[in-house]
Write a protein that holds these residues in place. Structure first.
Motif, mmCIF file in Angstrom:
data_model
loop_
_atom_site.group_PDB
_atom_site.id
_atom_site.type_symbol
_atom_site.label_atom_id
_atom_site.label_comp_id
_atom_site.label_asym_id
_atom_site.label_seq_id
_atom_site.Cartn_x
_atom_site.Cartn_y
_atom_site.Cartn_z
ATOM 1 N N GLY A 42 0.840 -1.183 0.000
ATOM 2 C CA GLY A 42 0.000 0.000 0.000
ATOM 3 C C GLY A 42 0.880 1.239 0.000
ATOM 4 O O GLY A 42 2.071 1.177 0.264
ATOM 5 N N SER A 43 0.272 2.366 -0.317
ATOM 6 C CA SER A 43 1.038 3.599 -0.366
ATOM 7 C C SER A 43 1.386 4.075 1.033
ATOM 8 O O SER A 43 0.741 3.743 2.002
ATOM 9 C CB SER A 43 0.230 4.683 -1.090
ATOM 10 O OG SER A 43 -0.963 4.934 -0.391
ATOM 11 N N SER A 44 2.425 4.871 1.137
ATOM 12 C CA SER A 44 2.847 5.395 2.429
ATOM 13 C C SER A 44 3.460 6.764 2.239
ATOM 14 O O SER A 44 4.058 7.052 1.207
ATOM 15 C CB SER A 44 3.869 4.461 3.083
ATOM 16 O OG SER A 44 4.431 5.061 4.223
ATOM 17 N N SER A 45 3.289 7.599 3.242
ATOM 18 C CA SER A 45 3.923 8.911 3.198
ATOM 19 C C SER A 45 5.187 8.875 4.049
ATOM 20 O O SER A 45 5.434 9.743 4.861
ATOM 21 C CB SER A 45 2.969 9.986 3.718
ATOM 22 O OG SER A 45 2.583 9.690 5.047
ATOM 23 N N ALA A 46 5.960 7.804 3.884
ATOM 24 C CA ALA A 46 7.167 7.624 4.675
ATOM 25 C C ALA A 46 8.120 8.794 4.460
ATOM 26 O O ALA A 46 8.315 9.242 3.335
ATOM 27 C CB ALA A 46 7.859 6.324 4.281
ATOM 28 N N PRO A 47 8.714 9.306 5.517
ATOM 29 C CA PRO A 47 9.630 10.431 5.381
ATOM 30 C C PRO A 47 10.887 10.010 4.642
ATOM 31 O O PRO A 47 11.302 8.866 4.699
ATOM 32 C CB PRO A 47 9.929 10.801 6.838
ATOM 33 C CG PRO A 47 9.723 9.535 7.613
ATOM 34 C CD PRO A 47 8.572 8.859 6.913
ATOM 35 N N PRO A 164 5.754 4.291 9.260
ATOM 36 C CA PRO A 164 4.925 4.674 8.118
ATOM 37 C C PRO A 164 4.403 3.466 7.336
ATOM 38 O O PRO A 164 3.269 3.469 6.870
ATOM 39 C CB PRO A 164 5.885 5.521 7.266
ATOM 40 C CG PRO A 164 6.818 6.120 8.264
ATOM 41 C CD PRO A 164 7.035 5.036 9.282
ATOM 42 N N TYR A 165 5.227 2.440 7.210
ATOM 43 C CA TYR A 165 4.789 1.249 6.487
ATOM 44 C C TYR A 165 3.685 0.516 7.244
ATOM 45 O O TYR A 165 2.751 -0.017 6.654
ATOM 46 C CB TYR A 165 5.976 0.320 6.240
ATOM 47 C CG TYR A 165 6.933 0.817 5.185
ATOM 48 C CD1 TYR A 165 6.471 1.413 4.012
ATOM 49 C CD2 TYR A 165 8.315 0.706 5.369
ATOM 50 C CE1 TYR A 165 7.356 1.887 3.060
ATOM 51 C CE2 TYR A 165 9.206 1.178 4.411
ATOM 52 C CZ TYR A 165 8.718 1.764 3.254
ATOM 53 O OH TYR A 165 9.597 2.228 2.305
#
Length: 266
Positions: A42-47, A164-165
């Motif tokens: 899935g998508s993530s807004s990981a830094p 984030p994941y």
């Protein structure tokens, strides 16, 4: 509703809700949710630069404590609230992150986890008590006495981009399983019939849902919230006893609890 029916409903709702709450907290797990590269499905807004994981001591300081949320009692979860990751089973593998969140189980990569119970304090305004309701003071007594929300909060710190994941995996699982699934926790099956997304803000990312379960033809709503701040992820599982008993009460997201936890993570 007749008094005898009220008493039966109250007892049934209390037993069901407390049994569910008994599974609402645990430590870290071996939950799946990453591909071979370590990315969640899935998508993530990981830094771009992974946030440093909070140590166990730092996480404890960032965890809710008595006085942080007005008109509530906040206590640490105990051994009876623990459920191991392998004690959570689902009929659809894609739904496991949701079942874990509902059980307070951290996902893979968690460095430390804290757990709290946040329970509304009864109103001191002359409303009927739980004892009055049990004695059969009527439907209004039941509705007033049981119109209290309890929230289990599991706060976990993660290494690198695992936080984030983990959030992204839960987000995808909730979308994939919106139509329902069955989760078995500590040997007790629960049929989830729907997940409806609600609006919530906070942290770097936040999501919320009304999760509706069904048993013997009766439905019960609970609230699930996920909040990510840096590499820490908090999940909030809330239920209202009156709503669980079939009463028409206003049962909202535990917004004050979420906001308080967000503030302590800032």
């Amino acid at each position: 509703m007749r008094a005898t029916a009220v008493r039966r409903t109250a007892l049934a709702a209390s037993a069901a809700a407390l049994a569910l709450l008994a599974t609402a907290c645990s430590g870290s797990s071996d939950a799946d949710g990453k591909d071979e590269k370590g990315a969640a499905n899935g998508s993530s807004s990981a830094p771009k630069t992974p946030a440093k994981a909070l140590t166990a001591a730092e996480l404890e300081k960032a965890t809710l404590a008595q006085g942080d949320v007005k008109d509530t009692k906040i206590t640490k979860a105990g051994p009876a609230d623990e459920v191991p990751a392998d004690g959570v089973k689902v009929d659809k593998e894609a739904c496991l992150p949701v079942a874990h969140a509902l059980s307070g189980v951290a996902q893979e990569g968690a460095v430390a986890t804290t757990k709290r119970k946040v329970i509304d304090e009864p109103k001191a305004d002359g409303e009927k008590s739980l004892e009055d309701a049990a004695k059969g003071e009527g439907a209004d007594a039941f509705k007033d006495a049981f119109n209290l929300t309890s929230t289990f909060v599991a706060l976990s710190s993660y290494e690198g981009t695992a936080g984030p994941y983990a959030f992204a995996a839960l987000k995808k699982a909730a979308a994939d399983c919106a139509g329902g699934f069955t989760a078995t926790v500590a040997g007790t099956p629960t049929k989830v019939v729907s997940m409806t997304e609600e609006k919530i803000t906070g942290g770097d990312e936040a999501l919320a849902w009304t999760v509706t379960s069904e048993s013997d033809g009766a439905t019960t709503p609970v609230k699930l919230v996920a909040l990510r701040k840096g590499s820490s992820v908090a999940t909030f599982f809330a239920f209202n006893l009156a709503a669980a008993g079939g009463e028409k009460v206003t049962f909202e997201l535990p917004a004050a609890v979420v906001a308080a936890q967000d503030k302590k993570l800032a």
